[in-house]
Write an enzyme that holds these catalytic residues in place. Structure first.
Site, PDB file in Angstrom:
ATOM      1  N   ASN A  10       0.606  -1.393   0.155  1.00 30.22           N
ATOM      2  CA  ASN A  10       0.070  -0.165  -0.318  1.00 30.22           C
ATOM      3  C   ASN A  10       1.046   0.488   0.031  1.00 30.22           C
ATOM      4  O   ASN A  10       1.367   1.728   1.167  1.00 30.22           O
ATOM      5  CB  ASN A  10      -1.046  -0.255   1.332  1.00 30.22           C
ATOM      6  CG  ASN A  10      -1.792   1.329   1.427  1.00 30.22           C
ATOM      7  OD1 ASN A  10      -1.852   2.153   0.478  1.00 30.22           O
ATOM      8  ND2 ASN A  10      -2.408   1.652   2.466  1.00 30.22           N
ATOM      9  N   LYS A  12      -0.046   4.087   0.264  1.00 29.89           N
ATOM     10  CA  LYS A  12      -0.163   5.528   0.469  1.00 29.89           C
ATOM     11  C   LYS A  12       0.173   6.328  -0.319  1.00 29.89           C
ATOM     12  O   LYS A  12      -0.042   6.616  -1.478  1.00 29.89           O
ATOM     13  CB  LYS A  12       0.222   5.657   1.654  1.00 29.89           C
ATOM     14  CG  LYS A  12      -0.469   4.682   3.106  1.00 29.89           C
ATOM     15  CD  LYS A  12       0.621   4.236   3.979  1.00 29.89           C
ATOM     16  CE  LYS A  12      -0.264   3.110   4.579  1.00 29.89           C
ATOM     17  NZ  LYS A  12       0.169   3.222   5.674  1.00 29.89           N
ATOM     18  N   HIS A  93      -9.168   1.300   4.767  1.00 26.21           N
ATOM     19  CA  HIS A  93      -8.110   1.336   5.616  1.00 26.21           C
ATOM     20  C   HIS A  93      -8.475   2.186   6.832  1.00 26.21           C
ATOM     21  O   HIS A  93      -8.818   3.198   6.188  1.00 26.21           O
ATOM     22  CB  HIS A  93      -6.946   2.207   4.782  1.00 26.21           C
ATOM     23  CG  HIS A  93      -5.824   2.487   5.262  1.00 26.21           C
ATOM     24  ND1 HIS A  93      -5.525   3.198   6.365  1.00 26.21           N
ATOM     25  CD2 HIS A  93      -4.679   1.115   5.009  1.00 26.21           C
ATOM     26  CE1 HIS A  93      -3.810   2.543   6.658  1.00 26.21           C
ATOM     27  NE2 HIS A  93      -3.624   1.439   5.749  1.00 26.21           N
ATOM     28  N   GLU A  95      -6.832   4.983   8.265  1.00 28.09           N
ATOM     29  CA  GLU A  95      -6.252   6.599   8.207  1.00 28.09           C
ATOM     30  C   GLU A  95      -7.724   7.016   6.803  1.00 28.09           C
ATOM     31  O   GLU A  95      -7.820   7.800   7.471  1.00 28.09           O
ATOM     32  CB  GLU A  95      -5.461   6.605   6.913  1.00 28.09           C
ATOM     33  CG  GLU A  95      -4.304   6.259   7.668  1.00 28.09           C
ATOM     34  CD  GLU A  95      -2.549   5.447   6.642  1.00 28.09           C
ATOM     35  OE1 GLU A  95      -2.615   5.704   5.951  1.00 28.09           O
ATOM     36  OE2 GLU A  95      -1.695   5.153   7.556  1.00 28.09           O
ATOM     37  N   GLU A 164      -5.032  -4.608  10.733  1.00 32.73           N
ATOM     38  CA  GLU A 164      -4.354  -4.045  10.814  1.00 32.73           C
ATOM     39  C   GLU A 164      -4.625  -3.007  12.304  1.00 32.73           C
ATOM     40  O   GLU A 164      -5.485  -2.202  12.323  1.00 32.73           O
ATOM     41  CB  GLU A 164      -4.440  -3.377   9.866  1.00 32.73           C
ATOM     42  CG  GLU A 164      -3.512  -2.957   8.842  1.00 32.73           C
ATOM     43  CD  GLU A 164      -3.607  -2.359   7.617  1.00 32.73           C
ATOM     44  OE1 GLU A 164      -2.220  -2.992   6.760  1.00 32.73           O
ATOM     45  OE2 GLU A 164      -4.198  -1.567   7.586  1.00 32.73           O
ATOM     46  N   GLY A 170       2.669   1.729  10.477  1.00 34.60           N
ATOM     47  CA  GLY A 170       4.010   2.815  10.232  1.00 34.60           C
ATOM     48  C   GLY A 170       4.645   3.390  11.707  1.00 34.60           C
ATOM     49  O   GLY A 170       5.439   4.227  12.292  1.00 34.60           O
ATOM     50  N   SER A 209       3.630  -2.235  10.318  1.00 36.02           N
ATOM     51  CA  SER A 209       5.026  -2.532  10.586  1.00 36.02           C
ATOM     52  C   SER A 209       5.597  -3.556  10.016  1.00 36.02           C
ATOM     53  O   SER A 209       6.709  -4.585  10.900  1.00 36.02           O
ATOM     54  CB  SER A 209       5.471  -2.097  11.909  1.00 36.02           C
ATOM     55  OG  SER A 209       5.041  -0.568  12.000  1.00 36.02           O
TER      56      SER A 209
HETATM   57  P1  PGA Z   1       2.992   0.048   7.791  1.00 38.58           P
HETATM   58  O1  PGA Z   1       1.312   0.321   7.068  1.00 38.58           O
HETATM   59  O2  PGA Z   1       3.490  -0.901   6.977  1.00 38.58           O
HETATM   60  O3  PGA Z   1       3.433   1.192   7.653  1.00 38.58           O
HETATM   61  O4  PGA Z   1       2.562  -0.228   8.772  1.00 38.58           O
HETATM   62  C1  PGA Z   1       0.874  -0.851   6.810  1.00 38.58           C
HETATM   63  C2  PGA Z   1      -0.795  -0.305   6.621  1.00 38.58           C
HETATM   64  O5  PGA Z   1      -1.075   0.693   6.639  1.00 38.58           O
HETATM   65  O6  PGA Z   1      -1.142  -1.008   5.624  1.00 38.58           O
END
Ligand code: PGA
Length: 255
Positions: A10, A12, A93, A95, A164, A170, A209
């Site tokens: 992803n 983003k 997601h 976010e 997640e 992150g 992560s």
């Molecule tokens: P990350 O993000 O691997 O940077 O923690 C995962 C995601 O939000 O899909």
């Protein structure tokens, strides 16, 4: 039904055309690692170009609007994303749930719109740190699944679920393998309760992560069928490290 681990990047809000070199390198590597199903979800602006660069891997969108079209300035419909080359879309997601106040009901509408347009969906769920600390993680995820999963004839085979935990995205922090396994078993129960036997075949990805050095451990957790990867999917080098770990994991007899 495929049982290959499914590793999805992803990107983003990262990536200009300079990133196409990474997509090409990921595609070349995936060609050698056929035991793993690989996909990336670049920003909308790169879907078409990425599709042209990468022949083997899946290409998806990170979101779609729930409507077929109309007066929604700045939004992209599922049909538009598909036309650009996206075979799937991520929906819900954390976010987007946080930044755009997306509710379970909206996530479900988006998932149903995407499936109606002929796409597969990755439905994201996951608790916040406060929810985990107060012992509510499983209830929160169950509620998100109840509200966000699409309904309708034949939808189960179009769905992947991504667990997640918001606090792991992150941050470099991850749940323990036991905690991931416990949550994924709960998600599996819920999927079977919702879709019957077809719920057994739905892949459940872990996200948050995932890195080359922890991928093997995380992917070995119970009921983990792959990973949704943010930061570590942005270079072919680190994403490939995860794909290689998944290829090795697949050789072990997990089930
Ligand atoms: P990350 O993000 O691997 O940077 O923690 C995962 C995601 O939000 O899909």
């Amino acid at each position: 039904m495929t049982t290959r681990p499914y590793i999805v990047g992803n990107w983003k809000m990262h990536g200009t055309r300079a990133m196409l070199a990474e997509a090409r390198a990921i595609d070349r590597a995936a060609e050698r690692l056929l035991k793993v199903e690989v996909a990336i979800a670049p920003p909308f602006t790169l879907i078409h170009a990425t599709r042209k660069e990468a022949n083997l891997i899946g290409i998806g969108a990170q979101d779609v609007h729930a409507a077929d079209g109309g007066a929604h300035t700045g939004d992209i419909s599922a049909a538009m994303a598909k036309d650009a080359g996206a075979g799937f879309t991520i929906v819900g997601h954390s976010e987007r749930r946080a930044d755009h106040k997306e509710t379970n009901a909206l996530v479900k509408e988006k998932a149903e719109a995407a499936i109606a347009a002929g796409m597969n969906v990755i439905v994201c769920v996951g608790e916040t740190e406060a929810e985990r600390d107060s012992g509510k993680a499983e209830a929160v995820v169950a509620n998100q699944l109840s509200g966000s999963l699409p309904e309708g004839e034949g939808v189960a085979e179009k769905i992947t679920v991504a667990y997640e935990p918001v606090w792991a995205i992150g941050t470099g922090r991850t749940p323990t393998v036991d905690d991931i396994g416990t949550m994924h078993r709960h998600i599996r129960e819920k999927l079977v309760a919702t879709f019957g036997e077809e719920g057994e075949a739905i892949r459940i990805l872990y996200g948050g992560s995932v890195k080359p050095d922890n991928a093997a451990e995380l992917l070995a957790a119970d009921e983990v069928g792959g990973a949704l990867v943010g930061g570590a999917s942005l270079t072919a080098e680190s994403f490939l490290g995860i794909i290689i770990a998944a290829a090795a994991e697949d050789q072990d007899d997990k089930s």
